[in-house]
Design a protein around this motif. Structure first.
Motif, PDB file in Angstrom:
ATOM      1  N   PHE A 128       0.845  -1.198   0.000  1.00  0.00           N
ATOM      2  CA  PHE A 128       0.000   0.000   0.000  1.00  0.00           C
ATOM      3  C   PHE A 128       0.881   1.248   0.000  1.00  0.00           C
ATOM      4  N   SER A 129       0.367   2.338  -0.542  1.00  0.00           N
ATOM      5  CA  SER A 129       1.086   3.605  -0.476  1.00  0.00           C
ATOM      6  C   SER A 129       0.855   4.230   0.893  1.00  0.00           C
ATOM      7  N   ARG A 130       1.826   4.950   1.396  1.00  0.00           N
ATOM      8  CA  ARG A 130       1.715   5.568   2.708  1.00  0.00           C
ATOM      9  C   ARG A 130       0.905   6.860   2.608  1.00  0.00           C
ATOM     10  N   GLY A 131       0.579   7.400   3.778  1.00  0.00           N
ATOM     11  CA  GLY A 131      -0.128   8.663   3.827  1.00  0.00           C
ATOM     12  C   GLY A 131       0.827   9.838   3.702  1.00  0.00           C
ATOM     13  N   PRO A 132       0.312  11.063   3.729  1.00  0.00           N
ATOM     14  CA  PRO A 132       1.175  12.253   3.628  1.00  0.00           C
ATOM     15  C   PRO A 132       2.137  12.328   4.807  1.00  0.00           C
ATOM     16  N   LYS A 142      -1.092   4.211   8.547  1.00  0.00           N
ATOM     17  CA  LYS A 142      -2.341   3.637   9.032  1.00  0.00           C
ATOM     18  C   LYS A 142      -3.204   3.138   7.872  1.00  0.00           C
ATOM     19  N   PRO A 143      -4.132   2.218   8.143  1.00  0.00           N
ATOM     20  CA  PRO A 143      -4.938   1.652   7.053  1.00  0.00           C
ATOM     21  C   PRO A 143      -6.012   2.590   6.532  1.00  0.00           C
ATOM     22  N   GLY A 144      -6.504   3.490   7.378  1.00  0.00           N
ATOM     23  CA  GLY A 144      -7.627   4.311   6.949  1.00  0.00           C
ATOM     24  C   GLY A 144      -8.935   3.566   7.147  1.00  0.00           C
ATOM     25  N   SER A 145      -9.982   4.027   6.495  1.00  0.00           N
ATOM     26  CA  SER A 145     -11.290   3.408   6.645  1.00  0.00           C
ATOM     27  C   SER A 145     -11.318   2.038   5.961  1.00  0.00           C
ATOM     28  N   ILE A 146     -11.928   1.067   6.639  1.00  0.00           N
ATOM     29  CA  ILE A 146     -12.014  -0.283   6.069  1.00  0.00           C
ATOM     30  C   ILE A 146     -13.454  -0.694   5.812  1.00  0.00           C
ATOM     31  N   GLY A 147     -14.419   0.111   6.226  1.00  0.00           N
ATOM     32  CA  GLY A 147     -15.809  -0.254   6.068  1.00  0.00           C
ATOM     33  C   GLY A 147     -16.315   0.042   4.664  1.00  0.00           C
ATOM     34  N   PHE A 156     -16.041  -6.594   4.074  1.00  0.00           N
ATOM     35  CA  PHE A 156     -16.135  -7.758   3.192  1.00  0.00           C
ATOM     36  C   PHE A 156     -15.023  -8.759   3.493  1.00  0.00           C
ATOM     37  N   PRO A 157     -15.316 -10.049   3.394  1.00  0.00           N
ATOM     38  CA  PRO A 157     -14.267 -11.069   3.571  1.00  0.00           C
ATOM     39  C   PRO A 157     -13.159 -10.914   2.523  1.00  0.00           C
ATOM     40  N   GLY A 158     -11.936 -11.187   2.948  1.00  0.00           N
ATOM     41  CA  GLY A 158     -10.805 -11.064   2.038  1.00  0.00           C
ATOM     42  C   GLY A 158     -10.200  -9.682   1.992  1.00  0.00           C
ATOM     43  N   LYS A 159     -10.632  -8.786   2.859  1.00  0.00           N
ATOM     44  CA  LYS A 159     -10.089  -7.435   2.900  1.00  0.00           C
ATOM     45  C   LYS A 159      -8.595  -7.485   3.202  1.00  0.00           C
ATOM     46  N   LYS A 160      -7.810  -6.772   2.421  1.00  0.00           N
ATOM     47  CA  LYS A 160      -6.362  -6.757   2.628  1.00  0.00           C
ATOM     48  C   LYS A 160      -6.044  -5.919   3.863  1.00  0.00           C
ATOM     49  N   MET A 161      -5.513  -6.591   4.875  1.00  0.00           N
ATOM     50  CA  MET A 161      -5.175  -5.926   6.124  1.00  0.00           C
ATOM     51  C   MET A 161      -3.841  -6.458   6.637  1.00  0.00           C
ATOM     52  N   ALA A 162      -3.385  -5.881   7.741  1.00  0.00           N
ATOM     53  CA  ALA A 162      -2.139  -6.343   8.335  1.00  0.00           C
ATOM     54  C   ALA A 162      -2.315  -7.762   8.859  1.00  0.00           C
TER      55      ALA A 162
END
Length: 211
Positions: A128-132, A142-147, A156-162
């Motif tokens: 993933f690209s990083r934040g500012p 940080k991942p940001g919003s995941i919903g 959703f199942p299969g969401k790319k997370m840590a």
């Protein structure tokens, strides 16, 4: 004789061909593997052979493993691996198979566990690209919003997370054999194979030879 074997990753190095081109290679010790069991369609419903690899002390085996090997007069082997074959009758119990099973120029597939890298974040695991990075920003890695919003209101199942990275069974296909040392059971192949030095790998021969 088309059969898979067990081996150990010795390490990586580089060699130079006749034109001076540098080629990265991996050195593997293939076998010696011992045939410990033969399965046929008549007795088990399919054709396969069981291979044993790496002799160890007998007290390190379970009673079932020791009885299975001792009943056939075989040494204590740490790893047992079953591989299918079309001609099980061409093998016999106690037969030793080494690197001579392969040929120089042949293409093989190598399977093994990749290097485990523990719990990894989004950037390392999924690129993933990083934040500012400017002053005041609190969203660097940080991942940001995941919903998915109010509807459906769930992740959703299969969401790319840590999560856990590495330590997965992976197969690298079409690796060419450049050289074979039959005295030490060493096979030199072009390219890299999964895992770290000392990792147990499975070597699968292909049915075709390429130029």
């Amino acid at each position: 004789m088309c059969i898979s074997l067990l081996g150990t990753k010795v390490g990586m190095t580089q060699i130079f061909n006749t034109s001076g081109l540098c080629i990265p290679v991996t050195i593997m010790q293939v076998g010696p593997c011992i045939i410990t069991l033969i399965k046929t369609i008549e007795s088990d419903g399919y054709n396969a052979v069981q291979l044993g690899y790496k002799q160890i002390s007998s007290h390190l085996l379970t009673n079932a493993q020791f009885g299975h090997l001792n009943h056939k007069g075989l040494p204590s082997l740490k790893y047992l691996y079953e591989t299918k074959t079309d001609s099980p009758k061409s093998f016999k119990i106690g037969q030793i198979i080494t690197a001579t099973n392969f040929k120089i120029g042949e293409f093989i597939n190598v399977s093994g566990l990749t290097i485990g890298r523990g719990f990894s974040g989004y950037q390392k695991k999924h690129h993933f690209s990083r934040g500012p990075m400017s002053h005041g920003c609190k969203n660097h890695r940080k991942p940001g919003s995941i919903g998915a919003g109010t509807t459906p209101g769930r992740v959703f199942p299969g969401k790319k997370m840590a999560g856990r990275l590495g330590n997965n069974n992976t197969t690298i296909r079409n690796l060419q054999i450049l050289d074979i040392d039959t005295n030490k059971d060493l096979v030199i192949i072009k390219g890299a194979v999964p895992g770290k030095v000392g990792n147990i790998v499975k070597i699968h021969p292909t049915l075709t030879l390429r130029s």
